[in-house]
Design an enzyme around this catalytic site. Structure first.
Site, mmCIF file in Angstrom:
data_model
loop_
_atom_site.group_PDB
_atom_site.id
_atom_site.type_symbol
_atom_site.label_atom_id
_atom_site.label_comp_id
_atom_site.label_asym_id
_atom_site.label_seq_id
_atom_site.Cartn_x
_atom_site.Cartn_y
_atom_site.Cartn_z
ATOM 1 N N CYS A 116 0.815 -1.229 0.000
ATOM 2 C CA CYS A 116 0.000 0.000 0.000
ATOM 3 C C CYS A 116 0.842 1.271 0.000
ATOM 4 O O CYS A 116 0.343 2.350 -0.297
ATOM 5 C CB CYS A 116 -0.938 0.008 1.192
ATOM 6 S SG CYS A 116 -1.947 -1.461 1.283
ATOM 7 N N HIS A 256 -3.501 7.008 2.858
ATOM 8 C CA HIS A 256 -3.908 5.712 2.297
ATOM 9 C C HIS A 256 -5.279 5.335 2.863
ATOM 10 O O HIS A 256 -5.505 5.416 4.065
ATOM 11 C CB HIS A 256 -2.862 4.648 2.642
ATOM 12 C CG HIS A 256 -3.307 3.258 2.334
ATOM 13 N ND1 HIS A 256 -3.886 2.927 1.132
ATOM 14 C CD2 HIS A 256 -3.285 2.119 3.083
ATOM 15 C CE1 HIS A 256 -4.193 1.636 1.153
ATOM 16 N NE2 HIS A 256 -3.836 1.129 2.314
ATOM 17 N N ASN A 286 -10.200 -0.354 0.146
ATOM 18 C CA ASN A 286 -8.739 -0.292 0.183
ATOM 19 C C ASN A 286 -8.183 -0.788 -1.157
ATOM 20 O O ASN A 286 -8.239 -1.978 -1.448
ATOM 21 C CB ASN A 286 -8.237 -1.158 1.342
ATOM 22 C CG ASN A 286 -6.720 -1.147 1.488
ATOM 23 O OD1 ASN A 286 -6.011 -0.670 0.607
ATOM 24 N ND2 ASN A 286 -6.242 -1.676 2.596
HETATM 25 O O1 UT7 Z 1 -3.751 -1.418 3.661
HETATM 26 C C1 UT7 Z 1 -2.757 -1.945 4.449
HETATM 27 C C2 UT7 Z 1 -2.993 -1.688 5.861
HETATM 28 N N1 UT7 Z 1 -4.218 -2.304 6.298
HETATM 29 C C3 UT7 Z 1 -4.838 -1.775 7.330
HETATM 30 O O2 UT7 Z 1 -4.409 -0.746 7.785
HETATM 31 C C4 UT7 Z 1 -6.012 -2.481 7.938
HETATM 32 C C5 UT7 Z 1 -5.895 -2.388 9.438
HETATM 33 N N2 UT7 Z 1 -6.946 -3.075 10.170
HETATM 34 C C6 UT7 Z 1 -8.221 -2.639 10.188
HETATM 35 O O3 UT7 Z 1 -8.593 -1.729 9.481
HETATM 36 C C7 UT7 Z 1 -9.157 -3.277 11.175
HETATM 37 O O4 UT7 Z 1 -8.428 -4.053 12.080
HETATM 38 C C8 UT7 Z 1 -10.258 -4.165 10.515
HETATM 39 C C9 UT7 Z 1 -11.251 -3.279 9.760
HETATM 40 C C10 UT7 Z 1 -9.634 -5.146 9.565
HETATM 41 C C11 UT7 Z 1 -11.029 -4.910 11.602
HETATM 42 O O5 UT7 Z 1 -11.583 -3.993 12.515
HETATM 43 P P1 UT7 Z 1 -11.359 -4.185 14.076
HETATM 44 O O6 UT7 Z 1 -12.122 -3.118 14.742
HETATM 45 O O7 UT7 Z 1 -9.881 -4.236 14.321
HETATM 46 O O8 UT7 Z 1 -12.042 -5.569 14.324
HETATM 47 P P2 UT7 Z 1 -11.395 -6.897 14.928
HETATM 48 O O9 UT7 Z 1 -10.499 -7.536 13.937
HETATM 49 O O10 UT7 Z 1 -10.848 -6.563 16.274
HETATM 50 O O11 UT7 Z 1 -12.682 -7.785 15.110
HETATM 51 C C12 UT7 Z 1 -13.744 -7.407 15.979
HETATM 52 C C13 UT7 Z 1 -14.857 -8.411 15.822
HETATM 53 C C14 UT7 Z 1 -14.393 -9.852 15.882
HETATM 54 O O12 UT7 Z 1 -15.385 -10.604 16.565
HETATM 55 P P3 UT7 Z 1 -15.181 -11.008 18.101
HETATM 56 O O13 UT7 Z 1 -13.910 -11.823 18.135
HETATM 57 O O14 UT7 Z 1 -15.038 -9.707 18.831
HETATM 58 O O15 UT7 Z 1 -16.421 -11.767 18.393
HETATM 59 C C15 UT7 Z 1 -14.355 -10.267 14.450
HETATM 60 O O16 UT7 Z 1 -14.546 -11.651 14.273
HETATM 61 O O17 UT7 Z 1 -15.474 -8.237 14.544
HETATM 62 C C16 UT7 Z 1 -15.512 -9.492 13.875
HETATM 63 N N3 UT7 Z 1 -15.418 -9.271 12.449
HETATM 64 C C17 UT7 Z 1 -16.491 -9.019 11.671
HETATM 65 N N4 UT7 Z 1 -17.804 -8.925 11.947
HETATM 66 C C18 UT7 Z 1 -18.622 -8.635 10.934
HETATM 67 C C19 UT7 Z 1 -14.301 -9.262 11.680
HETATM 68 N N5 UT7 Z 1 -14.634 -8.998 10.403
HETATM 69 C C20 UT7 Z 1 -15.981 -8.848 10.370
HETATM 70 C C21 UT7 Z 1 -16.906 -8.560 9.334
HETATM 71 N N6 UT7 Z 1 -18.209 -8.462 9.679
HETATM 72 N N7 UT7 Z 1 -16.528 -8.369 8.074
#
Ligand code: UT7
Length: 329
Positions: A116, A256, A286
């Protein structure tokens, strides 16, 4: 460090494929919701490459627009630098395919792999090449078809990525306008947090490896998020320091577009208020290396960025890689 530009943007262009994948479409594929995606990422739509379309096709379309915008002939292009991690084939470089498609037969061409952050790496490399005096018209393209390496069974990643391309033509600066500074960094110790394990020498595309879905993107989202917030904030502050610019001198921040919360945090660290932050994550998701040049082209075409404005670019991606740039338009 002084901020005298050696290269400047003389044209820009972008392209996104026609097909749109909405949050509602994703609700039908994996266990997710429009509400979750919008709240956690800021995304609503992303564009997806057609079955008969390739990364090079998108790059060539963006490049041709940038060349037309610059008002130059394709024959004048003497270097093509393409930032991508989702090229057409194993080798040769996607830049070779783009060279053929646009007919820039007098150019040297190559790809860079910085995920990215690739477009900012490209700007730094292209500017250094222009500074040698050997190159006069350089195409820098960020292009990505991450949908081709996205696992649509993995809700943690499949909601995030879209396809597209953005391009600029760089030429030697007039001494006032142009790229004031670039800053790039990496930390290879963190390579496992965001990667496609398969298809290289580690995990060749055997049936077994493909069955294990190793050819798809894997990401530890929460960890990546933490590193992205820190590195992008640092990179934004660093570019201000390198150029001697103050937050209030910045007309626009183009970060980004990986997550609206990361963009907000970066702007806050740099002291740039929300009105001066460009957002198009809702429309494209993204798009990795394409995200910054796509936004830059839109901001220029919409008149959000005008002559003499200062734009700061900040990126972070797999590797990890990160970086920033300050440009006087
Ligand atoms: O481009 C290169 C760089 N990339 C980035 O910068 C991406 C960085 N990461 C992020 O943007 C975020 O971490 C995400 C958007 C990928 C995820 O958001 P988050 O607030 O960090 O969520 P999480 O991974 O901590 O997950 C929270 C909950 C989990 O459930 P439990 O374990 O709390 O029950 C996940 O299983 O959300 C769940 N979850 C979803 N729920 C509904 C993960 N993906 C989804 C989804 N829909 N698509």
């Amino acid at each position: 460090m002084k901020a005298t530009p050696t290269s400047m943007i003389i044209g820009s262009g972008s392209y996104v494929p026609e097909k749109i994948l909405t949050n509602q479409d994703l609700e039908k594929i994996v266990d997710t919701s429009d509400e979750w995606i919008q709240t956690r990422t800021g995304m609503k739509l992303r564009h997806i490459i057609a079955d008969d379309e390739n990364t090079s096709d998108m790059a060539a379309k963006a490049a041709s627009k940038a060349i037309a915008d610059a008002g130059i002939s394709v024959n004048e292009i003497d270097l093509i630098v393409i930032a991508t991690i989702s090229g057409d084939v194993g080798f040769p470089s996607t830049a070779c395919y783009v060279q053929e498609l646009i007919g820039a037969h007098d150019a040297a061409v190559f790809d860079i792999s910085a995920a990215c952050s690739g477009f900012i790496y490209g700007l730094e490399i292209a500017t250094a090449q222009i500074a040698t005096g050997k190159y006069q018209k350089v195409l820098v393209i960020g292009v990505e078809a991450l949908s081709r390496m996205t696992d649509y069974k993995d809700r943690n990643t499949c909601v995030l990525f879209g396809d597209g391309a953005g391009a600029v033509v760089l030429a030697p600066s007039d001494g006032k306008k142009g790229i004031l500074q670039t800053y790039i960094r990496s930390d290879g110790r963190l390579n496992q947090l965001l990667h496609v394990p398969g298809f290289g020498t580690k995990h060749p595309p055997t049936h077994e490896n493909v069955d294990q879905r190793l050819h798809y993107i894997r990401m530890e989202g929460r960890e990546v998020f933490k590193h992205a917030v820190k590195a992008m904030g640092d990179a934004a502050v660093k570019i201000l320091k390198l150029t001697g610019l103050k937050s209030e001198d910045v007309s626009l921040l183009i970060s980004h577009q990986a997550n609206l919360r990361i963009i907000d945090a970066t702007a806050k660290r740099a002291g740039i208020d929300a009105e001066r932050v460009y957002i198009n994550i809702d429309k494209y998701g993204n798009t990795s290396a394409a995200s910054i040049p796509l936004a830059l082209d839109e901001a220029l075409k919409e008149g959000v960025l005008k002559e003499n404005d200062i734009v700061v670019l900040v990126a972070f991606g797999a590797g990890f890689t990160w970086g920033s740039a300050a440009i006087r338009i």
